[in-house]
Design a protein around this motif. Structure first.
Motif, PDB file in Angstrom:
ATOM      1  N   UNK A 171      17.303 103.403  31.623  1.00  0.00           N
ATOM      2  CA  UNK A 171      15.954 102.856  31.525  1.00  0.00           C
ATOM      3  C   UNK A 171      15.821 101.800  32.616  1.00  0.00           C
ATOM      4  N   UNK A 172      15.614 102.257  33.832  1.00  0.00           N
ATOM      5  CA  UNK A 172      15.612 101.352  34.986  1.00  0.00           C
ATOM      6  C   UNK A 172      14.346 100.515  35.069  1.00  0.00           C
ATOM      7  N   UNK A 173      13.216 101.109  34.669  1.00  0.00           N
ATOM      8  CA  UNK A 173      11.931 100.423  34.814  1.00  0.00           C
ATOM      9  C   UNK A 173      11.113 100.570  33.530  1.00  0.00           C
ATOM     10  N   UNK A 174      10.706  99.437  32.983  1.00  0.00           N
ATOM     11  CA  UNK A 174       9.922  99.406  31.750  1.00  0.00           C
ATOM     12  C   UNK A 174       8.609  98.670  32.017  1.00  0.00           C
ATOM     13  N   UNK A 175       7.510  99.213  31.515  1.00  0.00           N
ATOM     14  CA  UNK A 175       6.206  98.562  31.606  1.00  0.00           C
ATOM     15  C   UNK A 175       5.848  97.960  30.257  1.00  0.00           C
ATOM     16  N   UNK A 176       5.332  96.751  30.276  1.00  0.00           N
ATOM     17  CA  UNK A 176       4.762  96.123  29.074  1.00  0.00           C
ATOM     18  C   UNK A 176       3.318  95.778  29.393  1.00  0.00           C
ATOM     19  N   UNK A 177       2.370  96.343  28.632  1.00  0.00           N
ATOM     20  CA  UNK A 177       0.953  96.105  28.871  1.00  0.00           C
ATOM     21  C   UNK A 177       0.493  94.855  28.121  1.00  0.00           C
ATOM     22  N   UNK A 178      -0.155  93.944  28.830  1.00  0.00           N
ATOM     23  CA  UNK A 178      -0.623  92.705  28.206  1.00  0.00           C
ATOM     24  C   UNK A 178      -2.111  92.502  28.444  1.00  0.00           C
ATOM     25  N   UNK A 179      -2.723  91.811  27.493  1.00  0.00           N
ATOM     26  CA  UNK A 179      -4.100  91.359  27.628  1.00  0.00           C
ATOM     27  C   UNK A 179      -4.134  89.837  27.564  1.00  0.00           C
ATOM     28  N   UNK A 180      -2.924  89.224  27.707  1.00  0.00           N
ATOM     29  CA  UNK A 180      -2.742  87.780  27.683  1.00  0.00           C
ATOM     30  C   UNK A 180      -3.234  87.162  26.380  1.00  0.00           C
ATOM     31  N   UNK A 181      -2.879  87.797  25.263  1.00  0.00           N
ATOM     32  CA  UNK A 181      -3.196  87.293  23.943  1.00  0.00           C
ATOM     33  C   UNK A 181      -1.960  86.639  23.334  1.00  0.00           C
TER      34      UNK A 181
ATOM     35  N   UNK B 148       4.092 106.598  38.069  1.00  0.00           N
ATOM     36  CA  UNK B 148       4.696 107.564  38.981  1.00  0.00           C
ATOM     37  C   UNK B 148       5.274 106.870  40.212  1.00  0.00           C
ATOM     38  N   UNK B 149       4.499 105.983  40.805  1.00  0.00           N
ATOM     39  CA  UNK B 149       4.928 105.319  42.041  1.00  0.00           C
ATOM     40  C   UNK B 149       6.116 104.402  41.830  1.00  0.00           C
ATOM     41  N   UNK B 150       6.273 103.884  40.609  1.00  0.00           N
ATOM     42  CA  UNK B 150       7.361 102.935  40.332  1.00  0.00           C
ATOM     43  C   UNK B 150       8.449 103.519  39.433  1.00  0.00           C
ATOM     44  N   UNK B 151       8.407 104.834  39.206  1.00  0.00           N
ATOM     45  CA  UNK B 151       9.427 105.533  38.432  1.00  0.00           C
ATOM     46  C   UNK B 151       9.670 104.864  37.072  1.00  0.00           C
ATOM     47  N   UNK B 152       8.587 104.668  36.338  1.00  0.00           N
ATOM     48  CA  UNK B 152       8.660 103.990  35.043  1.00  0.00           C
ATOM     49  C   UNK B 152       9.296 104.908  33.999  1.00  0.00           C
ATOM     50  N   UNK B 153      10.221 104.347  33.211  1.00  0.00           N
ATOM     51  CA  UNK B 153      10.942 105.111  32.196  1.00  0.00           C
ATOM     52  C   UNK B 153      10.373 104.945  30.793  1.00  0.00           C
TER      53      UNK B 153
END
Length: 280
Positions: A155-165, A237-242
């Protein structure tokens, strides 16, 4: 020791998701509980019937059998000595799962499961009946692994989506900790769809709520977009998110958007796991 619950119906979809579960259990030093429910007299899929032919499901708990397909995957993996427990309950899937978690025989910290999408897109995986019920009714984080996801063991790259809450701070802290265990880069992303004012002050205030001074693997990113789903797809796709992480509650902006289908021309075969983190 932490415990990961892995529900299974023995289908190929479930076996594919198990590769994620093994890796996650190993890296987080967790017990892996492979969980199956059955209802006497109900029709079986071909894969389940093959397992039932090898083990006595109705007497499973007393005999303490193992599930052959998963034992084979463990043996052929590089996961090492996993602490695995096999559990069989009788009853409907979601209700039995809820009861098992509530009785706390094993304290469950996370659920990992395979899920199908008719559109083969990460944005629709929560629409499957069992998965959406689990997300809505069981207050545990869930990693949903799409049927076409291919796992390379990392799991090289992980995204966490935030709305700053404010209610995102504690879950993000937990994911930061996990990213350290997995030696992953964590992309904390906010999609700015309003374009009303600079998001930078809000981002800085949010970052100050977290202990980031000693971390080099966490990056905060703000992306201007008029099409969130297309922008997120391109970023992944561009950042190879796992894996993509999001907060799971009805008020969440991203969760609402994910209920809509992608247009047909958008990356029909793009599938990565999503972790939905429960918050009241």
């Amino acid at each position: 020791m932490k415990s990961i619950l892995f529900p299974t119906d023995f289908t190929e979809l479930s076996l594919n998701a198990f590769t994620y579960a093994m890796e996650y259990a190993q890296k987080s030093n967790s017990k892996l509980i492979v969980y199956h429910t059955y209802t006497a007299g109900d029709p079986l899929n071909e894969d389940a019937q093959a397992v039932y032919n090898k083990v006595d499901i109705q007497n499973f708990r007393s005999k303490k059998d193992k599930f052959p397909p998963f034992e084979k995957l463990i043996k052929n993996s590089k996961a090492g000595n996993l602490n695995v427990k096999y559990v069989v309950d009788e009853g409907t899937f979601v209700e039995s799962l809820k009861k098992y978690i509530i009785k706390k025989e094993d304290k469950i910290d996370l659920i990992i499961m395979g899920t199908q999408s008719s559109q083969n897109s990460l944005f629709n995986i929560f629409m499957e009946t069992n998965t959406i019920k689990i997300l809505e009714e069981i207050s545990k984080p869930v990693i949903a692994v799409p049927e076409k996801a291919v796992f390379d063991g990392y799991l090289d790259n992980i995204v966490f989506l935030v709305d700053y809450k404010e209610d995102e701070i504690i879950p993000l802290g937990d994911v930061i900790e996990k990213s350290q265990e997995f030696n992953s880069k964590l992309h904390v992303i906010h999609f700015d769809l309003a374009h009303v004012e600079s998001i930078s002050p809000l981002m800085e205030t949010f970052k100050q709520s977290l202990d980031l001074a000693h971390l080099s693997n966490v990056e905060f990113i703000s992306i201007d977009s008029i099409n969130l789903k297309k922008s997120l797809t391109e970023y992944c796709i561009n950042n190879k998110i796992d894996m993509v992480c999001l907060i799971n509650h009805k008020r969440n902006f991203y969760q609402r958007l994910f209920s809509f289908s992608l247009t047909e021309d958008l990356l029909n075969n793009f599938d990565i796991p999503i972790m939905a983190i429960y918050r009241d």
